[in-house]
Design an enzyme around this catalytic site. Structure first.
Site, mmCIF file in Angstrom:
data_model
loop_
_atom_site.group_PDB
_atom_site.id
_atom_site.type_symbol
_atom_site.label_atom_id
_atom_site.label_comp_id
_atom_site.label_asym_id
_atom_site.label_seq_id
_atom_site.Cartn_x
_atom_site.Cartn_y
_atom_site.Cartn_z
ATOM 1 N N CYS A 116 14.443 11.572 13.267
ATOM 2 C CA CYS A 116 14.036 11.277 14.650
ATOM 3 C C CYS A 116 15.203 11.361 15.631
ATOM 4 C CB CYS A 116 13.383 9.905 14.725
ATOM 5 S SG CYS A 116 11.894 9.846 13.729
ATOM 6 N N HIS A 256 13.419 7.379 21.848
ATOM 7 C CA HIS A 256 12.548 7.953 20.832
ATOM 8 C C HIS A 256 11.267 7.131 20.724
ATOM 9 C CE1 HIS A 256 10.949 9.494 17.192
ATOM 10 N NE2 HIS A 256 11.221 8.409 16.501
ATOM 11 N N ASN A 286 4.411 9.662 17.287
ATOM 12 C CA ASN A 286 5.811 9.936 16.968
ATOM 13 C C ASN A 286 5.935 11.387 16.487
ATOM 14 O OD1 ASN A 286 8.353 10.132 15.845
ATOM 15 N ND2 ASN A 286 8.215 8.229 14.667
HETATM 16 O O1 UT7 Z 1 10.576 7.207 13.851
HETATM 17 C C1 UT7 Z 1 11.297 7.017 12.679
HETATM 18 C C2 UT7 Z 1 11.519 5.622 12.405
HETATM 19 N N1 UT7 Z 1 10.271 4.952 12.101
HETATM 20 C C3 UT7 Z 1 9.986 3.844 12.737
HETATM 21 O O2 UT7 Z 1 10.684 3.442 13.628
HETATM 22 C C4 UT7 Z 1 8.781 3.049 12.254
HETATM 23 C C5 UT7 Z 1 9.135 1.591 12.210
HETATM 24 N N2 UT7 Z 1 8.061 0.760 11.688
HETATM 25 C C6 UT7 Z 1 6.922 0.505 12.381
HETATM 26 O O3 UT7 Z 1 6.710 1.032 13.463
HETATM 27 C C7 UT7 Z 1 5.963 -0.509 11.815
HETATM 28 O O4 UT7 Z 1 6.577 -1.157 10.733
HETATM 29 C C8 UT7 Z 1 4.605 0.103 11.348
HETATM 30 C C9 UT7 Z 1 3.811 0.570 12.545
HETATM 31 C C10 UT7 Z 1 4.839 1.246 10.386
HETATM 32 C C11 UT7 Z 1 3.775 -0.974 10.641
HETATM 33 O O5 UT7 Z 1 3.584 -2.079 11.512
HETATM 34 P P1 UT7 Z 1 3.957 -3.548 11.018
HETATM 35 O O6 UT7 Z 1 3.625 -4.446 12.134
HETATM 36 O O7 UT7 Z 1 5.386 -3.546 10.541
HETATM 37 O O8 UT7 Z 1 2.967 -3.760 9.826
HETATM 38 P P2 UT7 Z 1 3.280 -4.160 8.320
HETATM 39 O O9 UT7 Z 1 3.778 -2.998 7.553
HETATM 40 O O10 UT7 Z 1 4.090 -5.421 8.310
HETATM 41 O O11 UT7 Z 1 1.846 -4.515 7.795
HETATM 42 C C12 UT7 Z 1 1.125 -5.667 8.285
HETATM 43 C C13 UT7 Z 1 -0.267 -5.638 7.720
HETATM 44 C C14 UT7 Z 1 -0.314 -5.404 6.210
HETATM 45 O O12 UT7 Z 1 -1.407 -6.122 5.687
HETATM 46 P P3 UT7 Z 1 -1.195 -7.547 4.979
HETATM 47 O O13 UT7 Z 1 -0.288 -7.274 3.821
HETATM 48 O O14 UT7 Z 1 -0.578 -8.426 6.014
HETATM 49 O O15 UT7 Z 1 -2.587 -7.942 4.598
HETATM 50 C C15 UT7 Z 1 -0.599 -3.934 6.083
HETATM 51 O O16 UT7 Z 1 -1.233 -3.606 4.862
HETATM 52 O O17 UT7 Z 1 -0.993 -4.547 8.298
HETATM 53 C C16 UT7 Z 1 -1.521 -3.722 7.249
HETATM 54 N N3 UT7 Z 1 -1.556 -2.356 7.728
HETATM 55 C C17 UT7 Z 1 -2.580 -1.854 8.429
HETATM 56 N N4 UT7 Z 1 -3.742 -2.403 8.818
HETATM 57 C C18 UT7 Z 1 -4.583 -1.624 9.521
HETATM 58 C C19 UT7 Z 1 -0.612 -1.386 7.606
HETATM 59 N N5 UT7 Z 1 -1.018 -0.265 8.202
HETATM 60 C C20 UT7 Z 1 -2.238 -0.533 8.716
HETATM 61 C C21 UT7 Z 1 -3.165 0.242 9.450
HETATM 62 N N6 UT7 Z 1 -4.311 -0.361 9.821
HETATM 63 N N7 UT7 Z 1 -2.941 1.508 9.794
#
Ligand code: UT7
Length: 331
Positions: A116, A256, A286
């Site tokens: 990125c 970004h 993204n």
């Molecule tokens: O560009 C390159 C660099 N990349 C980034 O900067 C990405 C950085 N990371 C992020 O933007 C975020 O971590 C994500 C958008 C990928 C995920 O968001 P989050 O708030 O960190 O969610 P999480 O991974 O902590 O997951 C929270 C919950 C989980 O469920 P439980 O375990 O709490 O029951 C996940 O399974 O949300 C669940 N989850 C979803 N639920 C509905 C994960 N993805 C989804 C989804 N829809 N698409």
């Protein structure tokens, strides 16, 4: 003798037609429009469809758009650098293909792989060829076809990424416009949190690598999120301090577009008003190396000659950094 700086003097862009909405993703994986929008700020992203359509297709269109807007002869272009992690092929470089297809027969170039941060690293690199006096016209492209390496059964990654490309022209400037300073960083120990395991020389493609889905983006979202918030905010604050600037001196933050919450954290850290932050994550998601030039393309009309701009990115690998520049023209 007046110092030559490298100024951005034009912007082009390209987005594929197909719109993949959150609603459509709801039918593909267990997710909701509400979850995606509140956790990332994304509503829809573009997808490049069609057999044999690689990243070069979008980069070529972005460069053609730039050449047409600037009324430039492609034979006058000295160099084209393409920031991408989704090159058409392992070799030759996507830049080779772009140079050929846009008619830049006198140019050379290469692909720059920094995830990125690809456009950011490529912009700093391209600027050196202008500042040294070696070249007069360098095109820097950022583009990725993320849909080619995203697993559309993995809800944690497929909701984030989209396809797109943008391009800028760098030319010499003797009025002090253009790139003023930058800080770029890498930390290879971050590989475990965000990478594509197979397809390179460590794990060449086999039936096993395909069956175990190792040709897709692997991301530990929370770990990347924490590093991105700290990395992008720290480096932007450090760059401002180094140049004796505060948020008040900055007209625009061009960050970004990975997650709205990461961008908000960077804005808070350098104490910028929300209206100074360029955003298009809602419409494109993204696009990896594409996000920053696409922001410049979308908001070109708002940018005024002499505006102080901070560009910041964080990406897989890890790679991150920040560039401080003065916008080069009124459109
Ligand atoms: O560009 C390159 C660099 N990349 C980034 O900067 C990405 C950085 N990371 C992020 O933007 C975020 O971590 C994500 C958008 C990928 C995920 O968001 P989050 O708030 O960190 O969610 P999480 O991974 O902590 O997951 C929270 C919950 C989980 O469920 P439980 O375990 O709490 O029951 C996940 O399974 O949300 C669940 N989850 C979803 N639920 C509905 C994960 N993805 C989804 C989804 N829809 N698409």
């Amino acid at each position: 003798m007046t110092k030559i700086s490298a100024a951005i003097t034009g912007v082009g862009g390209f987005l594929p037609e197909y719109v993949l909405s959150n609603k459509e993703l709801e039918k593909m994986v267990d997710t909701t429009d509400e979850w995606i929008h509140s956790r990332t700020g994304i509503s829809e992203r573009r997808i490049l469809k069609g057999q044999g359509q690689g990243t070069s297709v979008m980069c070529i269109e972005a460069v053609k758009n730039l050449l047409a807007k600037k009324n430039l002869d492609p034979l006058d272009i000295d160099m084209i650098i393409v920031g991408t992690v989704t090159p058409d092929h392992v070799f030759p470089s996507t830049s080779n293909i772009v140079c050929d297809k846009v008619g830049a027969k006198n140019a050379w170039g290469f692909d720059l792989s920094a995830a990125c941060s690809g456009f950011l690293f490529a912009l700093a690199t391209g600027a050196q060829f202008i500042e040294s006096g070696k070249y007069k016209k360098v095109i820097v492209v950022g583009g990725d076809k993320m849909s080619s390496i995203v697993d559309y059964t993995d809800r944690s990654t497929c909701i984030i990424f989209g396809d797109g490309a943008g391009a800028v022209l760098l030319e010499p400037n003797n009025e002090g416009m253009g790139i003023q300073d930058f800080i770029l960083r890498t930390d290879g120990s971050g590989i475990k949190h965000l990478f594509m395991k197979a397809g390179g020389s460590a794990y060449p493609p086999t039936h096993e690598t395909i069956d175990s889905k190792e040709h897709y983006v692997y991301q530990e979202g929370q770990a990347v999120f924490k590093h991105a918030v700290k990395g992008m905010a720290d480096v932007s604050a450090e760059l401002l301090e180094k140049n004796h600037l505060t948020g008040k001196d900055i007209q625009w933050l061009v960050a970004h577009q990975a997650n709205k919450r990461i961008i908000d954290a960077t804005r808070d850290r350098i104490q910028l008003e929300p209206e100074k932050v360029l955003m298009n994550i809602e419409r494109y998601g993204n696009t990896t190396a594409g996000t920053i030039p696409l922001l410049l393309w979308d908001y070109e009309k708002k940018l005024k000659k002499g505006d102080n701009i901070v560009i910041a990115a964080f990406g897989g690998g890890f790679t991150w950094g920040s560039i401080y520049l003065k916008w080069g023209y009124n459109s």
